[in-house]
Design a protein around this motif. Structure first.
Motif, PDB file in Angstrom:
ATOM      1  N   THR A 218       0.853  -1.191   0.000  1.00  0.00           N
ATOM      2  CA  THR A 218       0.000   0.000   0.000  1.00  0.00           C
ATOM      3  C   THR A 218       0.886   1.238   0.000  1.00  0.00           C
ATOM      4  OG1 THR A 218      -1.619  -1.196   1.302  1.00  0.00           O
ATOM      5  CG2 THR A 218      -1.853   1.203   1.243  1.00  0.00           C
ATOM      6  N   LEU A 219       0.698   2.086  -1.001  1.00  0.00           N
ATOM      7  CA  LEU A 219       1.423   3.359  -1.029  1.00  0.00           C
ATOM      8  C   LEU A 219       0.657   4.339  -0.151  1.00  0.00           C
ATOM      9  CD1 LEU A 219       2.225   3.700  -4.843  1.00  0.00           C
ATOM     10  CD2 LEU A 219       3.479   2.461  -3.055  1.00  0.00           C
ATOM     11  N   VAL A 220       1.380   5.064   0.656  1.00  0.00           N
ATOM     12  CA  VAL A 220       0.749   6.047   1.534  1.00  0.00           C
ATOM     13  C   VAL A 220       1.478   7.363   1.365  1.00  0.00           C
ATOM     14  CG1 VAL A 220       0.226   6.687   3.899  1.00  0.00           C
ATOM     15  CG2 VAL A 220       0.148   4.304   3.236  1.00  0.00           C
ATOM     16  N   ALA A 223      -1.822   9.853   4.056  1.00  0.00           N
ATOM     17  CA  ALA A 223      -2.632   8.932   4.883  1.00  0.00           C
ATOM     18  C   ALA A 223      -3.985   9.513   5.292  1.00  0.00           C
ATOM     19  CB  ALA A 223      -1.864   8.473   6.119  1.00  0.00           C
ATOM     20  N   THR A 224      -4.435  10.593   4.639  1.00  0.00           N
ATOM     21  CA  THR A 224      -5.733  11.134   5.051  1.00  0.00           C
ATOM     22  C   THR A 224      -6.894  10.316   4.463  1.00  0.00           C
ATOM     23  OG1 THR A 224      -5.788  12.770   3.263  1.00  0.00           O
ATOM     24  CG2 THR A 224      -4.833  13.469   5.354  1.00  0.00           C
ATOM     25  N   ASP A 225      -6.603   9.452   3.496  1.00  0.00           N
ATOM     26  CA  ASP A 225      -7.570   8.416   3.089  1.00  0.00           C
ATOM     27  C   ASP A 225      -7.174   7.081   3.711  1.00  0.00           C
ATOM     28  OD1 ASP A 225      -9.293   9.878   1.384  1.00  0.00           O
ATOM     29  OD2 ASP A 225      -7.829   9.751  -0.233  1.00  0.00           O
ATOM     30  N   GLY A 297      -2.394  15.712   3.656  1.00  0.00           N
ATOM     31  CA  GLY A 297      -2.918  15.197   2.390  1.00  0.00           C
ATOM     32  C   GLY A 297      -2.179  15.797   1.197  1.00  0.00           C
ATOM     33  N   THR A 298      -2.068  15.001   0.145  1.00  0.00           N
ATOM     34  CA  THR A 298      -1.265  15.427  -1.008  1.00  0.00           C
ATOM     35  C   THR A 298      -2.071  15.436  -2.309  1.00  0.00           C
ATOM     36  OG1 THR A 298      -0.590  13.163  -1.485  1.00  0.00           O
ATOM     37  CG2 THR A 298       0.828  14.439   0.010  1.00  0.00           C
ATOM     38  N   ILE A 299      -1.491  16.131  -3.265  1.00  0.00           N
ATOM     39  CA  ILE A 299      -2.071  16.206  -4.608  1.00  0.00           C
ATOM     40  C   ILE A 299      -2.159  14.791  -5.208  1.00  0.00           C
ATOM     41  CG2 ILE A 299      -1.639  17.125  -6.949  1.00  0.00           C
ATOM     42  CD1 ILE A 299      -2.197  19.341  -4.893  1.00  0.00           C
TER      43      ILE A 299
HETATM   44  C1  FAD Z   1     -11.649  14.981   7.467  1.00  0.00           C
HETATM   45  C2  FAD Z   1     -11.368  14.831   6.019  1.00  0.00           C
HETATM   46  C3  FAD Z   1     -11.816  15.792   5.147  1.00  0.00           C
HETATM   47  C4  FAD Z   1     -11.553  15.667   3.785  1.00  0.00           C
HETATM   48  N1  FAD Z   1     -12.008  16.640   2.949  1.00  0.00           N
HETATM   49  C5  FAD Z   1     -11.757  16.545   1.620  1.00  0.00           C
HETATM   50  C6  FAD Z   1     -12.209  17.555   0.745  1.00  0.00           C
HETATM   51  O1  FAD Z   1     -12.773  18.566   1.159  1.00  0.00           O
HETATM   52  N2  FAD Z   1     -11.974  17.387  -0.576  1.00  0.00           N
HETATM   53  C7  FAD Z   1     -11.338  16.282  -1.073  1.00  0.00           C
HETATM   54  O2  FAD Z   1     -11.142  16.182  -2.281  1.00  0.00           O
HETATM   55  N3  FAD Z   1     -10.870  15.318  -0.260  1.00  0.00           N
HETATM   56  C8  FAD Z   1     -11.071  15.425   1.069  1.00  0.00           C
HETATM   57  N4  FAD Z   1     -10.610  14.441   1.913  1.00  0.00           N
HETATM   58  C9  FAD Z   1      -9.943  13.263   1.349  1.00  0.00           C
HETATM   59  C10 FAD Z   1      -8.400  13.305   1.394  1.00  0.00           C
HETATM   60  O3  FAD Z   1      -7.928  14.176   2.370  1.00  0.00           O
HETATM   61  C11 FAD Z   1      -7.792  13.748   0.082  1.00  0.00           C
HETATM   62  O4  FAD Z   1      -8.249  12.919  -0.948  1.00  0.00           O
HETATM   63  C12 FAD Z   1      -6.273  13.732   0.098  1.00  0.00           C
HETATM   64  O5  FAD Z   1      -5.786  14.479  -0.973  1.00  0.00           O
HETATM   65  C13 FAD Z   1      -5.677  12.338  -0.006  1.00  0.00           C
HETATM   66  O6  FAD Z   1      -4.272  12.491  -0.087  1.00  0.00           O
HETATM   67  P1  FAD Z   1      -3.288  11.658   0.821  1.00  0.00           P
HETATM   68  O7  FAD Z   1      -1.931  12.074   0.437  1.00  0.00           O
HETATM   69  O8  FAD Z   1      -3.649  11.775   2.245  1.00  0.00           O
HETATM   70  O9  FAD Z   1      -3.609  10.203   0.301  1.00  0.00           O
HETATM   71  P2  FAD Z   1      -3.348   8.790   0.984  1.00  0.00           P
HETATM   72  O10 FAD Z   1      -4.368   8.536   2.031  1.00  0.00           O
HETATM   73  O11 FAD Z   1      -1.918   8.663   1.387  1.00  0.00           O
HETATM   74  O12 FAD Z   1      -3.598   7.870  -0.272  1.00  0.00           O
HETATM   75  C14 FAD Z   1      -4.846   7.850  -0.964  1.00  0.00           C
HETATM   76  C15 FAD Z   1      -4.796   6.802  -2.082  1.00  0.00           C
HETATM   77  O13 FAD Z   1      -3.867   7.195  -3.067  1.00  0.00           O
HETATM   78  C16 FAD Z   1      -2.814   6.240  -3.208  1.00  0.00           C
HETATM   79  N5  FAD Z   1      -1.621   7.039  -3.456  1.00  0.00           N
HETATM   80  C17 FAD Z   1      -1.160   8.082  -2.715  1.00  0.00           C
HETATM   81  N6  FAD Z   1      -0.136   8.671  -3.353  1.00  0.00           N
HETATM   82  C18 FAD Z   1       0.061   7.990  -4.496  1.00  0.00           C
HETATM   83  C19 FAD Z   1       0.972   8.126  -5.593  1.00  0.00           C
HETATM   84  N7  FAD Z   1       1.890   9.098  -5.634  1.00  0.00           N
HETATM   85  N8  FAD Z   1       0.876   7.262  -6.617  1.00  0.00           N
HETATM   86  C20 FAD Z   1      -0.063   6.285  -6.606  1.00  0.00           C
HETATM   87  N9  FAD Z   1      -0.934   6.105  -5.615  1.00  0.00           N
HETATM   88  C21 FAD Z   1      -0.876   6.942  -4.569  1.00  0.00           C
HETATM   89  C22 FAD Z   1      -2.833   5.439  -1.935  1.00  0.00           C
HETATM   90  O14 FAD Z   1      -2.298   4.143  -2.123  1.00  0.00           O
HETATM   91  C23 FAD Z   1      -4.325   5.426  -1.646  1.00  0.00           C
HETATM   92  O15 FAD Z   1      -4.947   4.476  -2.474  1.00  0.00           O
HETATM   93  C24 FAD Z   1     -10.839  14.549   3.288  1.00  0.00           C
HETATM   94  C25 FAD Z   1     -10.349  13.583   4.193  1.00  0.00           C
HETATM   95  C26 FAD Z   1     -10.610  13.722   5.542  1.00  0.00           C
HETATM   96  C27 FAD Z   1     -10.077  12.694   6.481  1.00  0.00           C
END
Ligand code: FAD
Ligand code: FES
Ligand code: FES
Length: 493
Positions: A218-220, A223-225, A297-299
């Motif tokens: 699992t790539l993280v 981690a906000t998802d 959270g990331t792009i």
């Molecule tokens: C309280 C709360 C509020 C939120 N509000 C919003 C909102 O308003 N709008 C919105 O759009 N989203 C929202 N989100 C969702 C989330 O925060 C975003 O989607 C965020 O951008 C996910 O990024 P991350 O880096 O945390 O992803 P992660 O949780 O690290 O990963 C998400 C998924 O992407 C994969 N992944 C991550 N990076 C890569 C990469 N470089 N290449 C391939 N796969 C990858 C992971 O394996 C996983 O499947 C919310 C979440 C929470 C908890």
């Protein structure tokens, strides 16, 4: 390769040789260190009761960021100082934020208060002064006060944040800058063994090799998802590869026509560059989750999750965006809209990952709008998200249109029929847009769910397209929460 996790806590270096890949920071704080000032409320990033501050060495300075400990993997704090509410008071004297909370009766049930204090301390340490009430609201959007005591909390925040940004944070480890620089060693980290591990490579090539040789891992990124898969779906993730230490994935590069964002760029870091593309993106990002979620959270994570209601995808698809993917040493590019194949299915093979994306800036004659419709203004996922890029010729006729919606289909998707119907129409003749508004019904057959009915979504989509065209045509919209800022010079850097 380093085989111990290192971070600073309570002024001392913590070194862990073994952790479970799914161990969350909040669990470690409360269960291993009995740091029970950090509370567990929702355990899904929404309420802010678990807000802590991470200090790290970044771009030649110590940076402070509030994050939700409940959805952050313990392994992801490598190289950081973890600051909790217990770090604030010194020798019986409360921190200025705590003092202000007491003076204004902002401390209420005691459950939300530690998280609220930590969000405000993060602002106290970093927010440029003066701090407006609007900014205070933004700082607190990720902290739920269940007794509705926000008025005294705002007053306390306004008083504390009237102090200048301190030169010395006065909390945590002494000699912070030097201590954090030592920890930012750029070495790859792995804990565990071949069939159960937590890895946090710092080098891009190590990550590329790891992802290719463990396609099932699992790539993280932030981690906000993924954090919620663990805390809410109770998933076991035996192999975790975290991207958050890879500096090469945090590149932001702007030129006159494009903006490149590395996949590991956090929403917080991306916001200024996105705001320079268009003021609507600034407003969108301020309503994207909360400061805590945006700091982690990331792009890349927002795109990779393929969510039909993610906020960035529709905006970037409408602007025009190329996604960059990599597998081992091989790279490929594709238009962002082609990445989303079906619900839960993206054009990404096992072991392949997103390295970044390139967004096209609207040039002269090109107009962008995006609108997020959600039940709450703050900290809410979109019900419908509409984004529009309309090119006009010298006679103010529409020469091309890119329309993308989230929340209207199983994936973020363009409105091919409505886009075609708009071409050639004069922007100043609203009666003629009707054909395009009607075409949306052919482009989308949304579903009813707990957020909205299908009929509501369809109606909102039509209204948003009409609103975008109205504004681009030069009329004022009466339904904006905040007036649209001017498209500054910087928007066309
Ligand atoms: C309280 C709360 C509020 C939120 N509000 C919003 C909102 O308003 N709008 C919105 O759009 N989203 C929202 N989100 C969702 C989330 O925060 C975003 O989607 C965020 O951008 C996910 O990024 P991350 O880096 O945390 O992803 P992660 O949780 O690290 O990963 C998400 C998924 O992407 C994969 N992944 C991550 N990076 C890569 C990469 N470089 N290449 C391939 N796969 C990858 C992971 O394996 C996983 O499947 C919310 C979440 C929470 C908890
Ligand atoms: S416990 Fe609610 S945000 Fe972490
Ligand atoms: S401070 Fe906890 S309910 Fe308001």
């Amino acid at each position: 390769m380093r085989r111990n996790l290192r971070f600073i806590f309570r002024g001392s270096l913590v070194e862990l040789n073994e952790i479970d890949p799914t161990r969350m920071l909040l669990e470690w704080l409360r269960e291993a260190r009995h740091a029970t000032g950090t509370k567990e409320g929702c355990n899904e990033g929404d309420c802010g009761a678990c807000t802590i501050i991470l200090a790290r060495w970044q771009d030649g300075a110590v940076r402070y960021q509030p994050v939700n400990a409940c959805i952050l993997l313990l392994g992801m704090v490598d190289g950081c100082e973890v600051l909790t509410v217990e770090d604030l008071a010194k020798g019986g004297a409360l921190h200025p934020v705590q003092q202000a909370m007491v003076r204004h009766h902002g401390a209420q049930c005691g459950f939300c208060t530690p998280g609220i204090v930590m969000s405000l301390v993060a602002a106290y340490l970093a927010e440029p002064r003066p701090v407006s009430r609007e900014t205070i609201a933004e700082c607190l959007a990720g902290n739920l006060c269940r007794c509705t005591g926000y008025r005294p909390i705002f007053d306390a925040a306004a008083e504390a944040l009237a102090d200048p940004v301190p030169d010395d944070p006065g909390i945590g480890v002494a000699g912070k800058a030097a201590a954090l620089q030592v920890l930012a060693d750029g070495r790859d980290l792995i804990l565990g063994h071949d069939d159960r591990f937590f890895a946090a490579p710092a080098q891009l090539d190590t990550f590329a090799e790891m992802a290719a040789s463990h396609p099932e891992a699992t790539l993280v990124s932030g981690a906000t998802d993924v954090g919620l898969w663990i805390t809410k779906k109770l998933q076991d993730l035996p192999k975790v590869i975290a991207l958050n230490r890879i500096e090469a994935l945090k590149t932001i590069a702007e030129d006159e026509t494009t903006l490149f964002l590395g996949a590991g760029v956090t929403h917080t870091a991306a916001m200024p560059a996105l705001a320079r593309i268009d003021p609507d993106l600034d407003q969108l990002m301020k309503r994207f989750a909360s400061r805590q979620v945006r700091a982690s959270g990331t792009i890349g994570g927002n795109i990779a999750n393929g969510s039909p209601i993610g906020d960035l995808a529709p905006a970037l698809v409408a602007l025009g965006c190329t996604l960059h993917l990599r597998h081992g040493a091989e790279s490929r590019d594709l238009p962002l809209e082609d990445f989303f194949i079906a619900y839960g299915k993206q054009d990404r093979r096992p072991g392949e990952w997103i390295s970044g994306l390139t967004i096209t800036r609207p040039g002269p004659g090109s107009h962008f709008r995006c609108f997020k419709i959600s039940k709450r203004t703050d900290e809410d996922i979109s019900t419908v998200m509409g984004a529009f890029r309309i090119e006009l010729d010298a006679e103010r006729r529409i020469v091309s249109a890119r329309i993308a919606f989230g929340g209207m289909a199983a994936t973020p998707r363009r409105a091919a029929k409505a886009e075609a119907a708009l071409v050639g129409l004069p922007i100043a003749a609203p009666a003629e847009w009707a054909v395009a508004l009607r075409a949306l019904a052919e482009d989308y057959q949304p579903i009813s769910d707990m957020r909205a009915t299908a009929a509501y979504r369809s109606r909102v989509a039509r209204a948003l397209l009409g609103k975008a065209l109205t504004e681009i045509g030069g009329a004022r919209s009466l339904t904006r929460i905040q007036p649209r800022g001017p498209v500054t010079e910087a928007a066309h850097v």
